[in-house]
Write an enzyme that holds these catalytic residues in place. Structure first.
Site, PDB file in Angstrom:
ATOM      1  N   ASP A 107      71.554  48.349  55.439  1.00 14.55           N
ATOM      2  CA  ASP A 107      70.833  49.612  55.653  1.00 14.55           C
ATOM      3  C   ASP A 107      69.529  49.551  54.861  1.00 14.55           C
ATOM      4  OD1 ASP A 107      70.222  52.208  56.394  1.00 14.55           O
ATOM      5  OD2 ASP A 107      71.599  53.157  54.971  1.00 14.55           O
ATOM      6  N   HIS A 108      68.572  50.354  55.273  1.00 10.55           N
ATOM      7  CA  HIS A 108      67.336  50.479  54.505  1.00 10.55           C
ATOM      8  C   HIS A 108      67.509  51.601  53.491  1.00 10.55           C
ATOM      9  CE1 HIS A 108      65.161  48.870  58.325  1.00 10.55           C
ATOM     10  NE2 HIS A 108      65.465  47.876  57.507  1.00 10.55           N
ATOM     11  N   TYR A 131      68.944  55.959  56.848  1.00 13.79           N
ATOM     12  CA  TYR A 131      69.717  56.214  58.077  1.00 13.79           C
ATOM     13  C   TYR A 131      69.590  55.103  59.112  1.00 13.79           C
ATOM     14  CZ  TYR A 131      68.508  60.765  56.023  1.00 13.79           C
ATOM     15  OH  TYR A 131      68.247  61.791  55.169  1.00 13.79           O
ATOM     16  N   HIS A 132      69.523  53.852  58.643  1.00 13.88           N
ATOM     17  CA  HIS A 132      69.395  52.740  59.585  1.00 13.88           C
ATOM     18  C   HIS A 132      70.548  51.749  59.449  1.00 13.88           C
ATOM     19  CE1 HIS A 132      64.729  53.381  59.346  1.00 13.88           C
ATOM     20  NE2 HIS A 132      65.315  54.292  60.102  1.00 13.88           N
ATOM     21  N   PRO A 133      71.807  52.194  59.443  1.00 13.76           N
ATOM     22  CA  PRO A 133      72.884  51.217  59.276  1.00 13.76           C
ATOM     23  C   PRO A 133      72.974  50.269  60.469  1.00 13.76           C
ATOM     24  CG  PRO A 133      73.798  53.351  59.858  1.00 13.76           C
ATOM     25  CD  PRO A 133      72.331  53.559  59.622  1.00 13.76           C
TER      26      PRO A 133
END
Ligand SMILES: Cc1cc2nc3c(=O)[nH]c(=O)nc-3n(C[C@H](O)[C@H](O)[C@H](O)COP(=O)(O)OP(=O)(O)OC[C@H]3O[C@@H](n4cnc5c(N)ncnc54)[C@H](O)[C@@H]3O)c2cc1C
Length: 631
Positions: A341-342, A545-547
């Site tokens: 994730d980021h 919110y980039h899993p």
């Protein structure tokens, strides 16, 4: 008088958004419930393909495959509510159980110290369009080297940048600043995903010029991304959100071949004795159903729910499944692992001495509402007042001699409204008592945020099940900032942000100042020292919110996205990325959906159907027809 009217408007409209969403969602759900009493039950039919999840990837797949095949699309949520369309209120829409799965991580060991219970919030879209209904609409594709890396890992050249680029372009209708660049944009006859430049981009020029002062060049981050400063374009049309629902599903609501089961949660994939996926168990408005697929089941439930569904179906690490009493169909040790994730952290507070940032109490005026309503312009077209961005290679990357940035900076031109602590508490999950002393002295002042994002993290987390109940949320452990290099890169991001504020004329002309405000948790170290930044980052970094990568290609699925060990089952969404892309993940997820549809079509074009005699047909529906490879 106008001032008070504006306050009333803000309280009713902005403050009331969660209530509006609940009301509109209740309406949508009720309409769907009554509609299903009239319509034939989708589970009574047999489909060529069943797609689970109508998110960014799943919507694209359902669109492409239903052109010539019978497709059932199973989605946990319903129609997106109209409020999703207004970019300026994207932040307010999060954390609503009617449209958001509202996941969160378990308490983190090395991060989230300033967040409630040390847990990171993980909003995930729950409606037709999936997370593209909740996201901030930044349109980014990633770095060419990301895809070279994927091609190397999977040993499949179809994932090279030049081979994924046509799939980015396929869905695109581009109205941005770089339309002349035909290699990267062009005009697609299949396109319906609108992308445009933001008309309202506070401090765009100042930020890009500040970067130039420090020796960086101006870039288009979607054209052979490299180090530099540039625009942030968005999946928006005339100021209105243009997510996967509007791009891929809304235009074909009446397509005969496509059935959509809304408010339907898939609970298990049926896998027969020969290890072939034959259908999907799901609940529809609480009722248990089963739908059968003749050809394939494609799971596109996103990076959290795709591995969850595989695990519930008996595909996963043997020990984990056995410990929960789930019968192992295929032992696949990497399901749910390799989570990436980021994480991001904002430099705050930065004030300016000009009234130019977005301040809702001041700038959400009737005039702006009318501007948005009539022309699709103004402050409501931009979530969080995003102005510009930069891609930066840290010293660690520079030493390797490649231009493959590992940091992304954003400029958000929002000031310090009185509600900011509550907003950050509600959305990011910040502990208000930690944030209050830092931001309260700035209430009412103009300013901006520079957000540093770790776009090539080294840490890896995992997703597991807490039990075998399909309605229990999974256990998410992001293991954020446990890898020492990840903190080092973010420290460089913070220092560069300070440099931009304190050493450039472009931001200096705004009167920009990074302010020292009380932060007792990190008072034991010197302000602005590396130790301070590490302490700051471990308190305030949050998930962007980039899993991705929990059903990783090369381990859980092959390079054609087929689940290893099972026939007739693919996964296609952000979960298959072997390594997270150096960009926001919506456009890459759509590209994956486009490619998956192509893989599926190519595969079935080379098959022919064999249907046994009538007697077998009547005695055993399951063996009705089968397919064989054309020789
Ligand atoms: C708040 C937020 C901001 C973001 N900002 C940006 C941004 O600005 N730019 C960008 O590029 N990316 C952004 N992203 C990330 C991006 O939106 C996602 O990476 C992308 O949408 C993921 O696509 P997907 O197809 O993998 O999953 P999703 O779009 O999440 O789709 C999964 C779908 O499956 C459904 N589903 C799940 N489980 C089941 C089940 N058991 N049965 C039936 N249906 C199920 C879900 O309801 C959902 O509709 C953001 C995300 C969030 C949450």
């Amino acid at each position: 008088m106008w001032y008070y009217l504006r306050i009333v408007f803000l309280v009713i409209f902005i403050g009331g958004i969660p209530t509006w969403i609940r009301v509109l969602s209740f309406w949508n759900r009720s309409c769907d419930y009554f509609q299903t009493l009239i319509d034939p039950d989708p589970s009574s039919d047999v489909y060529d393909f069943i797609v689970v999840g109508a998110g960014s990837a799943g919507s694209a797949i359902a669109n492409r495959l239903s052109k010539n095949n019978k497709v059932l699309l199973i989605e946990g949520g319903g129609n997106p509510v109209a409020l999703h369309r207004i970019p300026g209120i994207a932040y307010e829409i999060l954390n609503n159980p009617d449209v958001d799965w509202m996941y969160e991580t378990i308490p983190q060991k090395a991060a989230a110290f300033g967040l409630k219970e040390k847990k990171m919030r993980w909003p995930r879209g729950k409606s037709l369009g999936g997370s593209s209904n909740l996201n901030y609409m930044f349109y980014l594709r990633g770095n060419p080297l990301d895809y070279e890396n994927w091609a190397n890992i999977t040993d499949d050249a179809t994932w090279k940048y030049e081979n994924v680029l046509p799939f980015f372009k396929k869905s695109l209708v581009y109205n941005g600043r770089f339309a002349d660049n035909k290699k990267h944009y062009g005009q697609s006859e299949y396109g319906n995903l609108y992308v445009e430049a933001r008309e309202y981009s506070p401090f765009r020029e100042e930020f890009i010029n500040a970067g130039k002062e420090l020796g960086y060049t101006e870039i288009d981050a979607n054209a052979d991304q490299r180090t530099g400063f540039g625009d942030v374009e968005a999946s928006i049309r005339n100021g209105s959100r243009w997510g996967a629902y509007r791009a891929f599903l809304e235009p074909l609501m009446y397509r005969e071949n496509l059935k959509i089961a809304k408010y339907s949660q898939a609970t298990k994939i049926k896998i027969d004795k020969t290890n072939r996926a034959t259908g999907v168990f799901y609940t529809h408005h609480g009722q248990r159903k089963f739908a059968r697929a003749n050809k394939e089941v494609i799971i596109s439930a996103g990076a959290v729910d795709s591995p969850k569904l595989l695990l519930l179906s008996g595909i996963g690490p043997r020990k984990h499944l056995e410990s929960l009493g789930i019968r192992v169909k295929v032992a696949s040790e990497h399901v749910g692992k390799n989570l990436q994730d980021h994480s991001a952290v904002a430099l705050m507070p930065i004030t300016i001495d000009k009234p130019l940032s977005l301040m809702p109490l001041r700038d959400f005026t009737l005039d702006q509402v009318l501007k948005y309503w009539m022309n699709g312009t103004g402050v409501f077209t931009n979530p969080s007042a995003a102005g510009a961005q930069a891609f930066i290679s840290s010293s660690i990357v520079k030493k390797k001699g490649v231009d493959w940035p590992d940091l992304q900076l954003y400029m958000f031109g929002a000031g310090f409204s009185e509600t900011i602590v509550d907003d950050f508490g509600r959305v990011q999950g910040y502990n208000e008592s930690v944030l209050q002393p830092i931001l309260a002295p700035m209430f009412g002042k103009d300013g901006f945020f520079i957000l540093a994002t770790l776009v090539r993290p080294h840490g890896r987390g995992e997703i597991t099940l807490q039990d075998k109940n399909p309605f229990s949320p999974p256990v998410i452990d992001g293991k954020y900032l446990e890898h020492p290099q990840d903190v080092k890169v973010l420290i460089e991001g913070m220092k560069l942000a300070v440099k931009l504020v304190e050493e450039t004329k472009s931001l200096g002309a705004l009167g920009a100042q990074y302010q020292k405000t009380p932060f007792p948790q990190c008072d034991h170290v010197k302000w602005k020292s590396d130790e301070f930044w590490e302490c700051y980052i471990r308190h305030f970094a949050f998930s962007l919110y980039h899993p991705t990568s929990t059903c990783t290609m090369g381990k859980v699925v092959d390079s054609r996205l087929r689940v290893n060990g099972v026939r007739g089952l693919r996964v296609a969404d952000a979960s298959i990325m072997p390594v997270i892309v150096n960009a926001n993940t919506n456009a890459p997820a759509i590209m994956i959906g486009e490619k998956a549809a192509d893989f599926v079509r190519d595969y079935w074009a080379s098959q022919y159907e064999i249907c046994p005699s009538e007697s077998i047909l009547m005695s055993d529906v399951e063996t009705k027809c089968y397919y064989s490879q054309l020789t």
